[in-house]
Design an enzyme around this catalytic site. Structure first.
Site, PDB file in Angstrom:
ATOM      1  N   GLN A 155      60.338   6.707  73.340  1.00  0.00           N
ATOM      2  CA  GLN A 155      59.019   7.312  73.080  1.00  0.00           C
ATOM      3  C   GLN A 155      57.892   6.277  73.062  1.00  0.00           C
ATOM      4  OE1 GLN A 155      60.534   9.678  69.476  1.00  0.00           O
ATOM      5  NE2 GLN A 155      58.863  10.920  70.252  1.00  0.00           N
ATOM      6  N   GLU A 158      66.421  12.610  67.551  1.00  0.00           N
ATOM      7  CA  GLU A 158      66.158  11.265  68.087  1.00  0.00           C
ATOM      8  C   GLU A 158      67.260  10.807  69.038  1.00  0.00           C
ATOM      9  OE1 GLU A 158      63.239  10.319  67.786  1.00  0.00           O
ATOM     10  OE2 GLU A 158      62.682  11.628  66.127  1.00  0.00           O
TER      11      GLU A 158
END
Ligand code: ZN
Length: 164
Positions: free
Chosen positions: A51, A131
């Site tokens: 990210q 995640e």
């Protein structure tokens, strides 16, 4: 230290499978610290390295109970299922109901390079699964089973990015 910035959909780095860390060094420790800084700044509960444009298996999480740093995390066991709304810093303004395991056991490396396993449930288990998805190039939009809905949502997100 590269200048890390939060990447948003449809940035291609979000589709990359992150590589495992071979040995934990100051580079990874600095990346994790910088990732934690960005996560708190953006008021997220978790952030994966992809990210911020880094294709390595690094994750930071804080669901309000303290900072957790995970290197090369993998899920050893999962149990139960739970549906809940999920958002993502990389897919702003979007909330999707996603089915996740209720309880998981994970194995990962600590910042010191030790192999550790731990259990997690509820919100923490959800955040970890979210995640770990990122490290595999998977985003919340991919969890929509209906292909038409998925396509429409992706179009909508792309459109909203073009018109500020
Ligand atoms: Zn996310």
């Amino acid at each position: 230290m590269p200048n890390l910035t939060l990447r948003t959909f449809p940035d291609p780095i979000l589709r990359v499978r992150a590589k495992p860390v071979e040995s934990v060094s100051d580079v990874e420790r600095e990346l994790l610290a910088e990732m934690a800084r960005i996560m708190y700044l953006k008021e997220g509960v978790g952030l994966a390295a992809t990210q911020v444009g880094i294709d390595r298996q690094l994750i930071v999480i804080d669901i309000g109970t303290g900072l957790i740093k995970l290197i090369n995390p993998s899920i050893l066991k999962s149990e139960g299922t739970e549906w809940c709304d999920e958002g993502c810093l990389s897919v702003p303004g979007t909330c999707i109901k996603i089915k996740r395991a209720q309880k998981i056991i994970i194995e990962y490396l600590t910042e010191k390079g030790d192999v550790v396993s731990r259990g997690a449930d509820g919100l923490l288990a959800r955040a970890i699964q979210h995640e770990i998805d990122h490290l595999r190039g998977i985003l919340i939009v991919d969890h929509i089973a209906n292909p038409i809905k998925k396509l429409l949502l992706k179009k909508k997100i792309r459109r909203s990015r073009r018109t500020p």
